[in-house]
Design a protein around this motif. Structure first.
Motif, PDB file in Angstrom:
ATOM      1  N   LEU A 109       0.710  -1.187  -0.057  1.00  0.00           N
ATOM      2  CA  LEU A 109       0.110  -0.020   0.047  1.00  0.00           C
ATOM      3  C   LEU A 109       0.904   1.214   0.030  1.00  0.00           C
ATOM      4  CD1 LEU A 109      -3.136   0.582   0.051  1.00  0.00           C
ATOM      5  CD2 LEU A 109      -2.740   0.804   2.521  1.00  0.00           C
ATOM      6  N   SER A 110       0.995   1.999  -1.102  1.00  0.00           N
ATOM      7  CA  SER A 110       1.927   2.932  -1.126  1.00  0.00           C
ATOM      8  C   SER A 110       1.272   4.264  -1.376  1.00  0.00           C
ATOM      9  CB  SER A 110       2.690   2.788  -2.519  1.00  0.00           C
ATOM     10  OG  SER A 110       3.485   1.762  -2.626  1.00  0.00           O
ATOM     11  N   PHE A 111       1.685   5.250  -0.348  1.00  0.00           N
ATOM     12  CA  PHE A 111       1.222   6.487  -0.252  1.00  0.00           C
ATOM     13  C   PHE A 111       2.394   7.592  -0.825  1.00  0.00           C
ATOM     14  CE2 PHE A 111      -0.856   4.381   3.123  1.00  0.00           C
ATOM     15  CZ  PHE A 111      -2.092   4.918   3.333  1.00  0.00           C
ATOM     16  N   THR A 112       1.844   8.305  -1.888  1.00  0.00           N
ATOM     17  CA  THR A 112       2.837   9.470  -2.175  1.00  0.00           C
ATOM     18  C   THR A 112       2.879  10.658  -0.956  1.00  0.00           C
ATOM     19  OG1 THR A 112       1.190  11.121  -3.358  1.00  0.00           O
ATOM     20  CG2 THR A 112       2.258   9.132  -4.507  1.00  0.00           C
ATOM     21  N   ARG A 113       3.625  11.551  -0.953  1.00  0.00           N
ATOM     22  CA  ARG A 113       3.636  12.506   0.098  1.00  0.00           C
ATOM     23  C   ARG A 113       2.258  13.194  -0.027  1.00  0.00           C
ATOM     24  NH1 ARG A 113       8.102  17.274   1.027  1.00  0.00           N
ATOM     25  NH2 ARG A 113       7.381  18.058   2.787  1.00  0.00           N
ATOM     26  N   GLU A 114       1.699  13.386  -1.111  1.00  0.00           N
ATOM     27  CA  GLU A 114       0.545  14.206  -1.192  1.00  0.00           C
ATOM     28  C   GLU A 114      -0.730  13.608  -0.885  1.00  0.00           C
ATOM     29  OE1 GLU A 114       3.720  16.128  -3.026  1.00  0.00           O
ATOM     30  OE2 GLU A 114       2.889  14.029  -3.643  1.00  0.00           O
TER      31      GLU A 114
END
Length: 444
Positions: free
Chosen positions: A338-343
């Motif tokens: 599960l990958s979150f960008t900074r935004e």
């Protein structure tokens, strides 16, 4: 023939009609009965009592009182019988950075109020808990009154743990400072004459799926102040022999009608199960009658999927049941990232977390590192240099270097929920786009 007589006639002459009416009645009354189940475990069974706090530590797989428990805010439960007089809740002053909220529901599952961080700040306050029929001036030192549609109210009060196990002593100190007392005690006035003693029926696990279910409904209806908007449903209950103040007597019904009612009960349960398995915006399930209204299915789904779920202004729960391809999550088949960008990091005033539940039980998952949720308050969580974050989800460790970001999964079907405490406007409005799980087969 009036409307009530017409309904009774249709039930007597047409078992299929009884089945349909029982299905509707089951959905309507499901929160009533399941809140009783919870209350019985927390305030009646064994040495427990009304008006007495039940303070817990961090939830674990051994906790089965409610489904989908969180692992971020140790719970404090209490139930109050308001027939005699109102009660007063007093909350202490706490640190500015810590989240707490005292959520109060009635038997119908309507979320009535949330004294605490989001609505009041952290300086502490007192509020009055009153029956639907209570009228009177607001006592000195009390901020407001909380009233529902039933003579009994319950709370799930949440106190954030910051950092981990080492903070439990501070949480316990705050929990011990939550105070519940009758209004007469708070105001220093003589106590009124007590209400009649209640012989509470013993709850037997599984009764929600049996004919005994309807006996609980008839027992609980006297504690309800009927809302005019629910008149049709009360007429439906009466057509099935279920009325306030009268014990339900299944022997008075024809065998075909009793069988049809059981089929209707099972129809309602099957529909709740089916609807709960999709990706649902649970925020619409929880709130006051003004928000939820007579959408009885939504109200029942809220209790079915997560009893004492909260309103979106205080915390939002985003169900995450499937991967990016729409395939249900299964730790026996795949591992996930599960990958979150900074935004993409969830905009919250307090914190966010993702909690793991095994299916079909919707309970926490045993694992070797005793981690049941992961999120912004997780000790040691590693973000990348660009501010992005990757969470690894699976039944086996992703390796020592990545274990700080591992959310252990069961060896089988599972379901996850992202909770956002003090949610930002994009989350409240439903515009926040969370990342999707990316699956990798265990065979690769």
């Amino acid at each position: 023939m009036n409307k009530d007589q017409s309904l009774i006639a249709s039930v007597t002459s047409d078992p299929q009609a009884a089945r349909c009416l029982a299905r509707d009645a089951y959905i309507f009354t499901y929160p009533l009965v399941m809140n009783y189940r919870t209350m019985f475990m927390q305030a009646i069974d064994e040495d427990k009592a009304m008006g007495k706090w039940l303070h817990l530590g961090l939830s674990s797989p051994a906790d089965t009182d409610i489904v989908t428990p969180n692992n971020d805010t140790p719970y404090s439960y209490a139930w109050v019988d308001l027939r005699t007089e109102p009660w007063v809740l007093t909350m202490p002053k706490i640190e500015k950075e810590r989240f707490y909220t005292s959520q109060w529901d009635d038997y119908w599952g309507y979320v009535l109020d949330n004294p605490g961080s989001v609505n009041d700040g952290n300086d502490g306050l007192s509020v009055l808990l009153a029956s639907p029929s209570w009228k009177g001036p607001l006592p000195k030192g009390v901020a407001r009154v909380i009233q529902g549609e039933t003579d009994v109210l319950g709370t799930l009060t949440r106190t954030q743990i910051i950092g981990g196990q080492e903070d439990l002593l501070r949480v316990a100190d705050i929990q011990a400072s939550y105070k519940l007392e009758p209004l007469s005690s708070f105001a220093g006035t003589p106590a009124p004459k007590p209400a009649p003693t209640i012989t509470w029926p013993k709850w037997s696990e599984g009764d929600e799926a049996k004919e005994a279910y309807w006996s609980y409904v008839s027992f609980l209806l006297p504690f309800v102040s009927p809302n005019p908007d629910d008149q049709t449903m009360h007429e439906t209950l009466a057509s099935l022999g279920i009325e306030s103040g009268t014990p339900w007597d299944p022997a008075a019904l024809a065998p075909a009608v009793r069988e049809a009612m059981q089929q209707g009960l099972e129809d309602g349960r099957a529909e709740l199960k089916k609807l709960s398995e999709g990706g649902i915006d649970a925020a619409r399930f929880f709130g006051t009658r003004k928000r939820v209204g007579t959408n009885y299915m939504d109200r029942a789904l809220g209790v079915y999927m997560g009893i004492f779920g909260n309103v979106k202004e205080v915390s939002v729960y985003l169900s995450m049941p499937a991967d990016a391809e729409g395939t249900p999550l299964d730790g026996g088949r795949s591992t996930y990232t599960l990958s979150f960008t900074r935004e993409q990091m969830p905009p919250v005033d307090y914190f966010w977390s993702i909690t793991m539940y095994k299916l079909p039980q919707r309970l926490l998952v045993d694992n070797p590192i005793h981690r049941y949720s992961i999120g912004s308050a997780t000790t040691g969580l590693q973000t990348n240099e660009d501010g992005s974050l990757v969470i690894y989800v699976g039944k086996d460790s992703p390796g020592t270097a990545k274990e700080s970001n591992w959310l252990p999964a069961p060896d089988g079907p599972f379901w996850t929920v992202m909770r956002c405490y003090g949610p930002g406007q994009s989350i409240v409005d439903g515009n926040y786009k969370r990342p999707d799980y990316v699956a990798r087969s265990l065979n690769k």
